[in-house]
Design a protein around this motif. Sequence first.
Motif, PDB file in Angstrom:
ATOM      1  N   ASP A 156     -10.796  42.775 -10.668  1.00  8.27           N
ATOM      2  CA  ASP A 156     -10.095  43.973 -10.205  1.00  8.27           C
ATOM      3  C   ASP A 156     -10.408  45.165 -11.091  1.00  8.27           C
ATOM      4  O   ASP A 156     -10.598  46.282 -10.614  1.00  8.27           O
ATOM      5  CB  ASP A 156      -8.581  43.746 -10.176  1.00  8.27           C
ATOM      6  CG  ASP A 156      -8.136  42.864  -9.027  1.00  8.27           C
ATOM      7  OD1 ASP A 156      -8.860  42.778  -8.014  1.00  8.27           O
ATOM      8  OD2 ASP A 156      -7.051  42.262  -9.143  1.00  8.27           O
ATOM      9  N   ALA A 157     -10.456  44.952 -12.397  1.00  9.48           N
ATOM     10  CA  ALA A 157     -10.768  46.042 -13.324  1.00  9.48           C
ATOM     11  C   ALA A 157     -12.205  46.516 -13.122  1.00  9.48           C
ATOM     12  O   ALA A 157     -12.467  47.721 -13.084  1.00  9.48           O
ATOM     13  CB  ALA A 157     -10.546  45.594 -14.764  1.00  9.48           C
ATOM     14  N   ARG A 158     -13.143  45.582 -12.985  1.00  8.63           N
ATOM     15  CA  ARG A 158     -14.543  45.960 -12.753  1.00  8.63           C
ATOM     16  C   ARG A 158     -14.675  46.753 -11.449  1.00  8.63           C
ATOM     17  O   ARG A 158     -15.389  47.752 -11.395  1.00  8.63           O
ATOM     18  CB  ARG A 158     -15.439  44.723 -12.724  1.00  8.63           C
ATOM     19  CG  ARG A 158     -15.643  44.083 -14.091  1.00  8.63           C
ATOM     20  CD  ARG A 158     -16.747  43.026 -14.076  1.00  8.63           C
ATOM     21  NE  ARG A 158     -16.564  42.000 -13.064  1.00  8.63           N
ATOM     22  CZ  ARG A 158     -15.861  40.882 -13.229  1.00  8.63           C
ATOM     23  NH1 ARG A 158     -15.258  40.645 -14.367  1.00  8.63           N
ATOM     24  NH2 ARG A 158     -15.771  39.995 -12.254  1.00  8.63           N
ATOM     25  N   ALA A 159     -13.972  46.334 -10.405  1.00  7.94           N
ATOM     26  CA  ALA A 159     -14.032  47.033  -9.116  1.00  7.94           C
ATOM     27  C   ALA A 159     -13.445  48.441  -9.233  1.00  7.94           C
ATOM     28  O   ALA A 159     -13.982  49.389  -8.662  1.00  7.94           O
ATOM     29  CB  ALA A 159     -13.286  46.237  -8.050  1.00  7.94           C
ATOM     30  N   ALA A 160     -12.346  48.589  -9.979  1.00  8.46           N
ATOM     31  CA  ALA A 160     -11.744  49.914 -10.167  1.00  8.46           C
ATOM     32  C   ALA A 160     -12.712  50.837 -10.898  1.00  8.46           C
ATOM     33  O   ALA A 160     -12.886  52.002 -10.513  1.00  8.46           O
ATOM     34  CB  ALA A 160     -10.422  49.800 -10.925  1.00  8.46           C
ATOM     35  N   HIS A 161     -13.357  50.335 -11.950  1.00 11.59           N
ATOM     36  CA  HIS A 161     -14.326  51.152 -12.693  1.00 11.59           C
ATOM     37  C   HIS A 161     -15.484  51.569 -11.796  1.00 11.59           C
ATOM     38  O   HIS A 161     -15.905  52.726 -11.815  1.00 11.59           O
ATOM     39  CB  HIS A 161     -14.841  50.382 -13.910  1.00 11.59           C
ATOM     40  CG  HIS A 161     -13.884  50.356 -15.049  1.00 11.59           C
ATOM     41  ND1 HIS A 161     -13.955  51.225 -16.107  1.00 11.59           N
ATOM     42  CD2 HIS A 161     -12.813  49.569 -15.300  1.00 11.59           C
ATOM     43  CE1 HIS A 161     -12.985  50.979 -16.969  1.00 11.59           C
ATOM     44  NE2 HIS A 161     -12.275  49.977 -16.493  1.00 11.59           N
ATOM     45  N   ALA A 162     -15.992  50.646 -10.997  1.00  6.88           N
ATOM     46  CA  ALA A 162     -17.113  50.952 -10.102  1.00  6.88           C
ATOM     47  C   ALA A 162     -16.702  51.981  -9.045  1.00  6.88           C
ATOM     48  O   ALA A 162     -17.460  52.898  -8.741  1.00  6.88           O
ATOM     49  CB  ALA A 162     -17.624  49.675  -9.435  1.00  6.88           C
ATOM     50  N   ALA A 163     -15.495  51.848  -8.491  1.00  8.70           N
ATOM     51  CA  ALA A 163     -15.030  52.785  -7.460  1.00  8.70           C
ATOM     52  C   ALA A 163     -14.880  54.185  -8.032  1.00  8.70           C
ATOM     53  O   ALA A 163     -15.256  55.171  -7.387  1.00  8.70           O
ATOM     54  CB  ALA A 163     -13.705  52.306  -6.867  1.00  8.70           C
ATOM     55  N   VAL A 164     -14.347  54.288  -9.242  1.00 14.35           N
ATOM     56  CA  VAL A 164     -14.188  55.606  -9.861  1.00 14.35           C
ATOM     57  C   VAL A 164     -15.548  56.223 -10.143  1.00 14.35           C
ATOM     58  O   VAL A 164     -15.756  57.417  -9.927  1.00 14.35           O
ATOM     59  CB  VAL A 164     -13.331  55.518 -11.141  1.00 14.35           C
ATOM     60  CG1 VAL A 164     -13.405  56.793 -11.948  1.00 14.35           C
ATOM     61  CG2 VAL A 164     -11.887  55.221 -10.759  1.00 14.35           C
ATOM     62  N   ALA A 165     -16.492  55.423 -10.585  1.00 16.06           N
ATOM     63  CA  ALA A 165     -17.841  55.937 -10.825  1.00 16.06           C
ATOM     64  C   ALA A 165     -18.434  56.507  -9.535  1.00 16.06           C
ATOM     65  O   ALA A 165     -19.031  57.586  -9.539  1.00 16.06           O
ATOM     66  CB  ALA A 165     -18.732  54.841 -11.397  1.00 16.06           C
ATOM     67  N   ARG A 166     -18.243  55.791  -8.416  1.00 16.11           N
ATOM     68  CA  ARG A 166     -18.738  56.292  -7.119  1.00 16.11           C
ATOM     69  C   ARG A 166     -18.038  57.599  -6.739  1.00 16.11           C
ATOM     70  O   ARG A 166     -18.680  58.549  -6.282  1.00 16.11           O
ATOM     71  CB  ARG A 166     -18.525  55.248  -6.022  1.00 16.11           C
ATOM     72  CG  ARG A 166     -19.502  54.082  -6.060  1.00 16.11           C
ATOM     73  CD  ARG A 166     -19.419  53.220  -4.804  1.00 16.11           C
ATOM     74  NE  ARG A 166     -18.092  52.669  -4.567  1.00 16.11           N
ATOM     75  CZ  ARG A 166     -17.626  51.547  -5.135  1.00 16.11           C
ATOM     76  NH1 ARG A 166     -18.393  50.856  -5.972  1.00 16.11           N
ATOM     77  NH2 ARG A 166     -16.427  51.109  -4.864  1.00 16.11           N
ATOM     78  N   GLN A 167     -16.701  57.660  -6.925  1.00 14.47           N
ATOM     79  CA  GLN A 167     -15.954  58.872  -6.602  1.00 14.47           C
ATOM     80  C   GLN A 167     -16.453  60.060  -7.423  1.00 14.47           C
ATOM     81  O   GLN A 167     -16.627  61.164  -6.903  1.00 14.47           O
ATOM     82  CB  GLN A 167     -14.459  58.667  -6.854  1.00 14.47           C
ATOM     83  CG  GLN A 167     -13.781  57.725  -5.886  1.00 14.47           C
ATOM     84  CD  GLN A 167     -12.333  57.478  -6.265  1.00 14.47           C
ATOM     85  OE1 GLN A 167     -11.620  58.390  -6.645  1.00 14.47           O
ATOM     86  NE2 GLN A 167     -11.899  56.226  -6.174  1.00 14.47           N
TER      87      GLN A 167
END
Length: 181
Positions: A156-167
């Motif tokens: 979940d933490a890795r996915a949150a970091h990746a999503a913020v990077a995309r945003q």
Amino acid sequence: MLAHLSTRPSPRHGLGVYATAPIRRHALVIEYTGELISHDEAARRYPEQGTAESPEHTYVLQLDDERVIDANVGGNAARYINHSCAPNLEPIAIGDHLWLVARRDIADGEELGYDYAIELDVPHTPARKRQWPCACGATTCRGTLLRAKRTPRDADARAAHAAVARQLRALLADDVVSHPR
């Protein structure tokens, strides 16, 4: 757009921050604001941190290896977000800013929490863990605010970091298109 939040008493500890509307997974929920200071300055300001003599609330959150954010100076409601061993938020540093990002969908009325994951420069002995007790009430509660040693970041933490990077990449691309230099 930032989520709607309210601050009120929490069964976990003192005040807590609650969603007043549903929050979608990976949303930027709130920035943790305050004065950017060095670790040395934080140690000077709060010399008894983690001891029986420690002030009740210090509201200091690590931004990077050199700096922390002292929310006692210029902080916002994010300083009232309590620890949880089953967090619904993930702190993510973006330059000189630290955002709390939704790890999953959060329901209206749900208390917000992130894993404080406090790291000490000494072994996390049972006695030290008792100095940093947890009252989150999660079924997965580890009983302490201290970070479990040798625990990798979860999915979940890795996915949150990746999503913020995309945003951020999308926002920066829009900014370049809208405001050519």
